[in-house]
Write a protein that holds these residues in place. Structure first.
Motif, PDB file in Angstrom:
ATOM      1  N   HIS A 194       1.300   5.265  -2.149  1.00 39.07           N
ATOM      2  CA  HIS A 194       0.778   6.405  -2.946  1.00 39.07           C
ATOM      3  C   HIS A 194       1.938   6.752  -3.821  1.00 39.07           C
ATOM      4  O   HIS A 194       2.419   8.009  -3.750  1.00 39.07           O
ATOM      5  CB  HIS A 194      -0.111   7.388  -2.415  1.00 39.07           C
ATOM      6  CG  HIS A 194      -1.358   6.727  -1.629  1.00 39.07           C
ATOM      7  ND1 HIS A 194      -2.559   7.072  -1.851  1.00 39.07           N
ATOM      8  CD2 HIS A 194      -1.178   6.021  -0.465  1.00 39.07           C
ATOM      9  CE1 HIS A 194      -3.319   6.192  -0.891  1.00 39.07           C
ATOM     10  NE2 HIS A 194      -2.556   5.869   0.022  1.00 39.07           N
TER      11      HIS A 194
ATOM     12  N   HIS B 254      -6.174  -2.172   5.462  1.00 38.69           N
ATOM     13  CA  HIS B 254      -4.913  -1.531   5.380  1.00 38.69           C
ATOM     14  C   HIS B 254      -4.536  -0.468   6.553  1.00 38.69           C
ATOM     15  O   HIS B 254      -5.308  -0.124   7.244  1.00 38.69           O
ATOM     16  CB  HIS B 254      -5.162  -0.522   4.168  1.00 38.69           C
ATOM     17  CG  HIS B 254      -4.812   0.711   4.260  1.00 38.69           C
ATOM     18  ND1 HIS B 254      -3.594   1.460   4.324  1.00 38.69           N
ATOM     19  CD2 HIS B 254      -5.637   1.969   4.148  1.00 38.69           C
ATOM     20  CE1 HIS B 254      -3.519   2.711   4.387  1.00 38.69           C
ATOM     21  NE2 HIS B 254      -4.933   3.074   4.257  1.00 38.69           N
TER      22      HIS B 254
ATOM     23  N   ASP C 188       2.024   2.933   3.204  1.00 31.72           N
ATOM     24  CA  ASP C 188       1.234   3.981   2.956  1.00 31.72           C
ATOM     25  C   ASP C 188       1.987   5.309   2.693  1.00 31.72           C
ATOM     26  O   ASP C 188       1.395   6.589   2.981  1.00 31.72           O
ATOM     27  CB  ASP C 188       0.349   4.191   4.475  1.00 31.72           C
ATOM     28  CG  ASP C 188      -0.803   4.932   3.989  1.00 31.72           C
ATOM     29  OD1 ASP C 188      -1.342   4.953   2.809  1.00 31.72           O
ATOM     30  OD2 ASP C 188      -1.446   5.358   4.851  1.00 31.72           O
TER      31      ASP C 188
ATOM     32  N   HIS D  61       0.809  -1.284   0.087  1.00 34.22           N
ATOM     33  CA  HIS D  61       0.009   0.042  -0.149  1.00 34.22           C
ATOM     34  C   HIS D  61       0.838   1.093   0.019  1.00 34.22           C
ATOM     35  O   HIS D  61       1.517   1.747   1.185  1.00 34.22           O
ATOM     36  CB  HIS D  61      -0.958  -0.096   1.137  1.00 34.22           C
ATOM     37  CG  HIS D  61      -1.915   1.102   1.058  1.00 34.22           C
ATOM     38  ND1 HIS D  61      -3.522   0.768   1.150  1.00 34.22           N
ATOM     39  CD2 HIS D  61      -1.854   2.426   1.351  1.00 34.22           C
ATOM     40  CE1 HIS D  61      -4.209   1.768   1.210  1.00 34.22           C
ATOM     41  NE2 HIS D  61      -3.151   3.000   1.106  1.00 34.22           N
TER      42      HIS D  61
ATOM     43  N   GLU E 239      -8.279   2.512  -2.187  1.00 28.14           N
ATOM     44  CA  GLU E 239      -8.788   2.194  -0.860  1.00 28.14           C
ATOM     45  C   GLU E 239     -10.081   2.665  -0.724  1.00 28.14           C
ATOM     46  O   GLU E 239     -10.566   3.870  -1.048  1.00 28.14           O
ATOM     47  CB  GLU E 239      -7.918   2.830   0.112  1.00 28.14           C
ATOM     48  CG  GLU E 239      -7.450   4.085   0.222  1.00 28.14           C
ATOM     49  CD  GLU E 239      -6.427   4.615   1.205  1.00 28.14           C
ATOM     50  OE1 GLU E 239      -6.820   4.421   2.400  1.00 28.14           O
ATOM     51  OE2 GLU E 239      -5.432   4.965   0.483  1.00 28.14           O
TER      52      GLU E 239
HETATM   53 ZN   LIG Z   1      -3.710   4.924   1.527  1.00 22.36          ZN
END
Ligand SMILES: [Zn+2]
Length: 272
Positions: A7, A157, A207, A5, A97
């Motif tokens: 970005h 997550h 994340d 996970h 998500e």
């Molecule tokens: Zn995220």
């Protein structure tokens, strides 16, 4: 090792993406799942660049609860965006998500629930797992998953909280993905979860660009730092780092489909 996970197509990486990807590979990462915000055209373009630089990046796409208001009153819009991305060259391997965020309440709660339910149905129809974001919304999240996500594979997550909460997610059949919070000394509940959870239900993530682990707290996070999550997880489980990496990688490939993560012109055995 797979960062399940991140970005990576966020604009904060646009200036030095090559270096970020190089550090990830140097740290031993063999793949990543890049989370995309459905309807964000700029991010979608940057996602193409990410995949040019790193062919072992797959994508998850969905309407985040923060954005749910953007599709309020537009039934089918979220599905159209997800299907459009899946038809493009983005190696879409999950819907997410998606979920509920009652901490920020950037979208009205009834709208968040409607959009979440719609996307659970889309995931089921497309045969894709879901990546769940939930914050201060446990009762509604668990109720909706119990009602609408029976048999649907997925992951909580950036799992936080203790063993009781973990058990609820595991009982629904979900995986738990642990992020940099695991490295925080005060996250003792989460440390217990790390030791308690079945080995075949754990994933690791960063994340990025959020939630940098110790000793980088407050800085921009990046996929290379998932190695620190793996190291802490190994300590907490009394296992070797190699064991934890092998297990979490196998779990990621099983949940997100090895094909999506190894969608390259070389034999898929190269993934591992
Ligand atoms: Zn995220």
């Amino acid at each position: 090792m797979i960062d399940t996970h991140c970005h990576l197509a966020d604009e904060v990486f646009a200036g030095d993406l090559d270096a970020v990807v190089a550090r990830a590979k140097d740290a031993g990462l063999t793949g990543a799942v890049c989370i995309l915000a459905a309807g964000d055209a700029g991010e979608r373009v940057r996602a193409g660049r990410v995949r040019e630089l790193w062919c072992h990046v797959a994508s998850a796409i969905g309407v985040h609860p923060h954005q749910a208001h953007e599709v309020a009153g537009k039934p089918g819009q979220a599905e159209a965006w997800i299907r459009d991305a899946a038809a493009a060259d983005l190696a879409v391997c999950a819907v997410g998500e998606i979920g509920l965020d009652y901490h920020y309440d950037f979208s009205p709660r009834d709208v968040q629930r409607d959009v979440f339910a719609e996307q659970l149905a889309v995931a089921r129809a497309m045969g894709l797992p879901v990546v769940i974001h939930t914050r201060e919304a446990d009762e509604d999240t668990f109720a909706m998953l119990a009602a609408d996500a029976q048999g649907l594979p997925g992951v909580f997550h950036c799992f936080t909280g203790g063993v009781d909460r973990a058990r609820r997610a595991l009982d629904l059949g979900f995986h738990l993905s642990l992020a940099g919070i695991l490295t925080f000394p005060k996250a003792t509940d989460l440390h217990e979860v790390a030791a308690f959870a079945p080995a075949d239900r754990l994933l690791i993530e960063t994340d990025s660009p959020f939630l940098a682990p110790v000793p980088f707290r407050g800085k921009r996070n990046e996929p290379a730092n998932v190695a620190r999550v793996a190291a802490r997880l190994a300590e907490l489980r009394g296992a070797t780092v190699d064991t934890v990496v092998a297990q979490t990688t196998a779990n990621a490939l099983q949940l997100f489909s090895a094909q999506a993560l190894a969608r390259v012109d070389t034999p898929r055995a190269s993934m591992l």
